[in-house]
Write a protein that holds these residues in place. Structure first.
Motif, PDB file in Angstrom:
ATOM      1  N   ARG A 666       1.074  -1.303   0.006  1.00 31.35           N
ATOM      2  CA  ARG A 666      -0.057   0.238  -0.204  1.00 31.35           C
ATOM      3  C   ARG A 666       0.909   1.363  -0.034  1.00 31.35           C
ATOM      4  O   ARG A 666       2.137   1.381   0.508  1.00 31.35           O
ATOM      5  CB  ARG A 666      -0.839   0.097   1.175  1.00 31.35           C
ATOM      6  CG  ARG A 666      -1.686  -1.214   1.432  1.00 31.35           C
ATOM      7  CD  ARG A 666      -2.397  -1.197   3.012  1.00 31.35           C
ATOM      8  NE  ARG A 666      -2.935  -2.377   3.204  1.00 31.35           N
ATOM      9  CZ  ARG A 666      -3.450  -2.708   4.537  1.00 31.35           C
ATOM     10  NH1 ARG A 666      -3.038  -1.932   5.484  1.00 31.35           N
ATOM     11  NH2 ARG A 666      -3.740  -3.767   4.579  1.00 31.35           N
ATOM     12  N   VAL A 667       0.388   2.536  -0.515  1.00 31.88           N
ATOM     13  CA  VAL A 667       1.065   3.666  -0.265  1.00 31.88           C
ATOM     14  C   VAL A 667       0.618   3.961   1.151  1.00 31.88           C
ATOM     15  O   VAL A 667      -0.025   3.856   1.819  1.00 31.88           O
ATOM     16  CB  VAL A 667       0.006   4.809  -1.300  1.00 31.88           C
ATOM     17  CG1 VAL A 667       0.660   6.027  -0.678  1.00 31.88           C
ATOM     18  CG2 VAL A 667       0.449   4.645  -2.641  1.00 31.88           C
ATOM     19  N   GLY A 668       1.888   4.630   1.603  1.00 30.64           N
ATOM     20  CA  GLY A 668       2.121   4.643   3.009  1.00 30.64           C
ATOM     21  C   GLY A 668       2.921   3.498   3.851  1.00 30.64           C
ATOM     22  O   GLY A 668       3.256   3.893   5.094  1.00 30.64           O
ATOM     23  N   ASP A 669       3.068   2.631   3.148  1.00 27.80           N
ATOM     24  CA  ASP A 669       4.101   1.497   3.874  1.00 27.80           C
ATOM     25  C   ASP A 669       5.249   2.005   3.782  1.00 27.80           C
ATOM     26  O   ASP A 669       5.699   2.782   2.987  1.00 27.80           O
ATOM     27  CB  ASP A 669       4.078   0.117   2.918  1.00 27.80           C
ATOM     28  CG  ASP A 669       2.730  -0.721   3.188  1.00 27.80           C
ATOM     29  OD1 ASP A 669       1.949  -0.482   4.253  1.00 27.80           O
ATOM     30  OD2 ASP A 669       2.203  -1.341   2.276  1.00 27.80           O
ATOM     31  N   LEU A 670       6.102   1.771   4.833  1.00 28.76           N
ATOM     32  CA  LEU A 670       7.308   2.467   5.249  1.00 28.76           C
ATOM     33  C   LEU A 670       8.782   1.187   4.436  1.00 28.76           C
ATOM     34  O   LEU A 670       8.256   0.114   4.376  1.00 28.76           O
ATOM     35  CB  LEU A 670       7.721   2.128   6.695  1.00 28.76           C
ATOM     36  CG  LEU A 670       6.652   3.331   7.343  1.00 28.76           C
ATOM     37  CD1 LEU A 670       6.785   2.961   8.970  1.00 28.76           C
ATOM     38  CD2 LEU A 670       6.605   4.661   6.917  1.00 28.76           C
ATOM     39  N   VAL A 682      10.047  -3.839   3.038  1.00 28.92           N
ATOM     40  CA  VAL A 682       8.993  -2.683   3.294  1.00 28.92           C
ATOM     41  C   VAL A 682       8.183  -3.280   4.405  1.00 28.92           C
ATOM     42  O   VAL A 682       7.883  -4.727   4.317  1.00 28.92           O
ATOM     43  CB  VAL A 682       7.671  -3.106   1.819  1.00 28.92           C
ATOM     44  CG1 VAL A 682       6.555  -2.363   2.107  1.00 28.92           C
ATOM     45  CG2 VAL A 682       8.390  -2.390   0.508  1.00 28.92           C
ATOM     46  N   ILE A 683       7.939  -2.483   5.349  1.00 26.49           N
ATOM     47  CA  ILE A 683       7.240  -2.755   6.642  1.00 26.49           C
ATOM     48  C   ILE A 683       5.808  -1.812   6.807  1.00 26.49           C
ATOM     49  O   ILE A 683       5.570  -0.970   6.157  1.00 26.49           O
ATOM     50  CB  ILE A 683       8.190  -2.666   7.687  1.00 26.49           C
ATOM     51  CG1 ILE A 683       8.507  -1.120   8.007  1.00 26.49           C
ATOM     52  CG2 ILE A 683       9.433  -3.476   7.570  1.00 26.49           C
ATOM     53  CD1 ILE A 683       9.566  -0.898   9.136  1.00 26.49           C
ATOM     54  N   ARG A 684       5.172  -2.186   7.778  1.00 21.73           N
ATOM     55  CA  ARG A 684       3.792  -1.779   8.199  1.00 21.73           C
ATOM     56  C   ARG A 684       3.593  -1.612   9.500  1.00 21.73           C
ATOM     57  O   ARG A 684       3.786  -2.480  10.193  1.00 21.73           O
ATOM     58  CB  ARG A 684       2.741  -2.419   7.379  1.00 21.73           C
ATOM     59  CG  ARG A 684       1.454  -1.821   7.423  1.00 21.73           C
ATOM     60  CD  ARG A 684       0.288  -2.747   6.684  1.00 21.73           C
ATOM     61  NE  ARG A 684       0.634  -2.680   5.287  1.00 21.73           N
ATOM     62  CZ  ARG A 684       0.307  -3.670   4.444  1.00 21.73           C
ATOM     63  NH1 ARG A 684      -0.689  -4.586   4.650  1.00 21.73           N
ATOM     64  NH2 ARG A 684       0.404  -3.299   3.206  1.00 21.73           N
ATOM     65  N   ARG A 685       3.276  -0.526  10.032  1.00 24.60           N
ATOM     66  CA  ARG A 685       2.778  -0.341  11.493  1.00 24.60           C
ATOM     67  C   ARG A 685       1.563  -1.227  11.806  1.00 24.60           C
ATOM     68  O   ARG A 685       0.790  -1.378  10.869  1.00 24.60           O
ATOM     69  CB  ARG A 685       2.501   0.938  12.221  1.00 24.60           C
ATOM     70  CG  ARG A 685       3.818   1.922  11.745  1.00 24.60           C
ATOM     71  CD  ARG A 685       3.466   3.327  12.308  1.00 24.60           C
ATOM     72  NE  ARG A 685       4.665   4.067  12.152  1.00 24.60           N
ATOM     73  CZ  ARG A 685       5.772   4.170  13.046  1.00 24.60           C
ATOM     74  NH1 ARG A 685       5.899   3.271  13.928  1.00 24.60           N
ATOM     75  NH2 ARG A 685       6.750   5.103  12.468  1.00 24.60           N
ATOM     76  N   SER A 686       1.585  -2.165  12.969  1.00 26.91           N
ATOM     77  CA  SER A 686       0.519  -2.729  13.514  1.00 26.91           C
ATOM     78  C   SER A 686       0.358  -2.735  14.776  1.00 26.91           C
ATOM     79  O   SER A 686       1.206  -3.168  15.658  1.00 26.91           O
ATOM     80  CB  SER A 686       0.835  -4.159  13.140  1.00 26.91           C
ATOM     81  OG  SER A 686      -0.309  -5.284  13.456  1.00 26.91           O
TER      82      SER A 686
END
Length: 723
Positions: A666-670, A682-686
């Protein structure tokens, strides 16, 4: 009489589906301390009667005195079991009256009595297809009726009719030699299967009975011919033109039909034939083909233009109505050439075992009845320390099993390379950092270290290790800890960018979903002017690397004039005599369809298609265009083109076989560097933790450049806890 129902080792991790309801026969326990297994001998056939067998225990430690001395003399601990056995075979030529040798390693299908390694004789191991479990066959073992699959009964009947496996030469068959109702014994024998197959005098890869209906014996003849060709003869186009009749389309049809055999889709065969290595023999009825000859023959298909020749020959057969297949089903060819050949070479010569990524690819190349077999069928391919830890997870649920495997690889190698195979898209509830071995999105030919087919590469060359291709972490060591009963992984690194735009995601293998494009109207290139941006773009599109992981050079800017359609490309290829590229019609679709989906994708104020031309320069070199064609063809698989907030572009992980919007990047993934991992992630806050979405490619940041952001205080080093 008491009868028993048996199941092959490849079924041992599922609830058995019984052929009939019978009580278990009597198996006395095996003595693990004495390295005991059970072995089978066959009695002469009785007209109209079942096959009669005798099952007895034997110790793999009861070596003859001569064999024990031999092992000490060669320092057995420094050699693989298979290599030690081959040296023993070569030092013990058969008696003059013994049947002639069958193997290119100088050995024989059956040992002569002077070569027996054990006080009780010697043994072979069978590798075969389970078959239809609704069709039961009946045999008699130690006077007890036993139900087995019809396929196994037919194998035993053939062996008994040929007077094979009597007296001191025995055979190990998983369905009979393992007490399938004893879970503890099954677990123990799974650990021992590597030893059994690597210690067997030969491994028999059974491809069915011979007869007028099977093409396999004719395929064996063709394979021997291919293996006999010297380097100058391996151009099959020339051989076909000059020696018509020696090669014809029927030969290729026979081989194609052989490689469609269900045997090659069975995951457990990988461990079995690899452990047999050069002592494996393919068998169809009484027809034999040794493993080295088989692998050498298959490698010829990867030489020069031969990949195209095989396609052309099968198409001719299809036109004549002999085959329903117009193109090759190549999974089994790739399995043999890319995996089994390399692995069996290790057993013969020693060297590095397969890494985590390759094991996952192998697991995806074949089928098994139980999800857990994706792991346990490959135990023998792992380092012993890893295998021992994984086997302890024998009875765990699937998510815990996948977690245990990833943890074992991380711990053993003390790095975080396995995180490159991680994502939250698995179906079995494992943490995002633990690779799901059933995820369908892994594609073998998407790897920058993978050797392609084509005229410029030697099909026998070894591939570089995946962790040597990129160095985004600049070699920084991993800081690793496992928390919450190993559900969480804590490590160190830093976030350096964020996804701001996304190209179309792949939709299956052949298409891209153009409507999934997410434009980034504010994106501005960090690479400099339009010329510098164009240079960065061609490097990004081929992942900065060409074949064998070699770095891209300035000449690879040729990608910007690789025609966007095969219709525009073929006349230009043909006019220059670039035969290999001119025959890419069946393979060009990856580049063509990716371009169609991305021509309107905006890099700031300029459409992506404006960077390209369809006209090949007059001074162009074929080898350069082959490099960039294969490079971009590889990168568009399993990856999604991305733009970043800081003005970079590159590739994010893709999930081509899921139609939902949830299981996508997704757009906004870090985008982060994690120390101990050679590529960005690519990582994502959870909530209070992070998820791993997958590995990334960021142009300009793949060789340690991102670490200057810490030195310049533009990024902050931190601990990540991945869930």
């Amino acid at each position: 009489m008491m009868s028993v129902v048996t199941f092959t080792a490849c079924d041992q991790f599922q609830s058995p589906r019984a052929l009939a309801n019978h009580e278990s026969g009597s198996y006395t326990p095996l003595d693990e301390a004495n390295d005991e297994i059970r072995l089978l001998t066959l009695e002469p056939p009785r007209h109209g009667a079942p096959v009669y067998c005798n099952l007895e225990k034997a110790s793999l430690r009861h070596h003859t005195g001569e064999y024990s001395s031999f092992l000490r003399s060669i320092d057995h601990n420094r050699k693989t079991s298979r290599r030690a056995m081959i040296e023993w075979v070569r030092s013990h030529p058969p008696h003059p009256d013994h049947p002639p040798g069958e193997f290119s390693n100088g050995g024989n299908y059956t040992p002569s009595s002077n070569a027996y390694r054990f006080k009780w004789g010697d043994f072979a191991a069978l590798s075969y297809v389970w078959g239809n479990d609704r069709e039961a066959g009946q045999i008699v073992v130690n006077g007890t009726v036993m139900l087995v699959t019809k396929n196994l009964e037919e194998i035993l009947r053939r062996l008994a009719a040929n007077n094979e496996f009597r007296a001191n030469y025995k055979i190990w068959i998983d369905a009979i030699c393992i007490n399938q109702k004893d879970e503890s014994e099954r677990a123990s024998q799974v650990r021992k299967m590597r030893e059994i197959y690597s210690s067997a005098w030969t491994v028999i890869a059974w491809l069915g009975e011979s007869g007028e209906w099977t093409p396999i014996p004719d395929a064996f003849i063709f394979l021997r011919l291919l293996a006999s060709l010297d380097h100058r003869q391996r151009d099959l186009r020339r051989l076909f033109d000059q020696e018509w009749g020696l090669l014809n389309e029927n030969c290729f049809y026979m081989l194609h039909e052989m490689m469609k055999h269900e045997y090659w889709s069975r995951l457990w065969i990988i461990q079995e034939v690899v452990m047999g290595a050069s002592c494996t023999v393919l068998r169809c009825g009484d027809h034999l083909l040794d493993w080295n000859t088989f692998c050498a023959a298959i490698a010829v298909l990867y030489h020069g233009h031969n990949w195209d020749v095989k396609d052309y020959m099968l198409a001719k057969v299809h036109q004549r109505g002999m085959s329903t297949d117009a193109v090759w089903q190549t999974l089994s060819l790739h399995l043999v050439h890319k995996d089994l050949r390399q692995l069996s070479r290790y057993e013969h010569e020693g060297g590095e075992r397969l890494g985590f990524r390759r094991l996952l690819e192998v697991a995806n190349s074949a089928h098994c009845r139980d999800v857990r077999d994706k792991v346990f069928a490959l135990i023998g391919m792992m380092e012993p320390e890893i295998a021992n830890e994984v086997v302890q997870a024998y009875s765990l649920d699937i998510s815990r099993l996948f977690t245990t495997v990833t943890k074992a690889f991380i711990t053993y190698y003390n790095n975080l390379e396995p995180l490159r195979q991680a994502n939250p898209w698995g179906q079995h509830g494992a943490p995002s950092w633990a690779a799901d071995w059933t995820w369908r999105g892994r594609l073998r030919w998407s790897r920058p270290e993978t050797n392609p087919t084509g005229p410029s590469w030697n099909p026998l060359d070894s591939e570089p290790r995946p962790d040597t291709i990129y160095n985004a972490h600049s070699g920084r060591s991993a800081s690793i800890s496992f928390l919450n009963d190993c559900c969480l992984l804590r490590c160190e690194g830093f976030i350096f960018d964020e996804i701001a735009g996304l190209g179309a995601r792949e939709h299956g293998f052949f298409h891209w979903a153009k409507e999934s494009t997410v434009q980034s109207p504010t994106w501005r290139s960090s690479y400099g002017d339009e010329y510098a941006t164009a240079r960065a773009l061609y490097r990004a599109l081929i992942g900065g690397r060409i074949a064998n992981g070699e770095r891209a050079q300035d000449r690879h800017s040729a990608l910007m004039s690789l025609p966007s359609t095969f219709r525009a490309a073929r006349p230009q290829f043909a006019r220059r005599g670039w035969t290999w590229l001119a025959n890419r019609g069946g393979y060009y679709f990856k580049w063509e369809r990716w371009r169609q989906a991305h021509n309107g994708f905006m890099l700031g104020k300029r459409a992506l298609e404006s960077y390209f031309t369809d006209t090949i320069p007059e001074n162009a070199e074929e080898s350069t265009f082959i490099d960039v064609f294969r490079g971009v063809e590889r990168m568009v698989m399993e990856r999604r083109f991305m733009l970043t907030k800081n003005g970079c572009f590159g590739w994010a992980p893709d999930d081509a076989y899921d139609d939902t919007d949830v299981n996508q990047v997704r757009v906004g993934d870090l985008i982060a560097i994690v120390f101990g991992c050679s590529t960005p992630l690519v990582i994502r806050r959870s909530a209070e933790h992070f998820q791993i979405v997958g590995e990334a490619y960021v142009e300009g940041m793949m060789d340690g450049a991102a670490l200057r952001l810490i030195d310049d205080c533009e990024c902050e080093q931190q601990f990540f806890t991945f869930c």
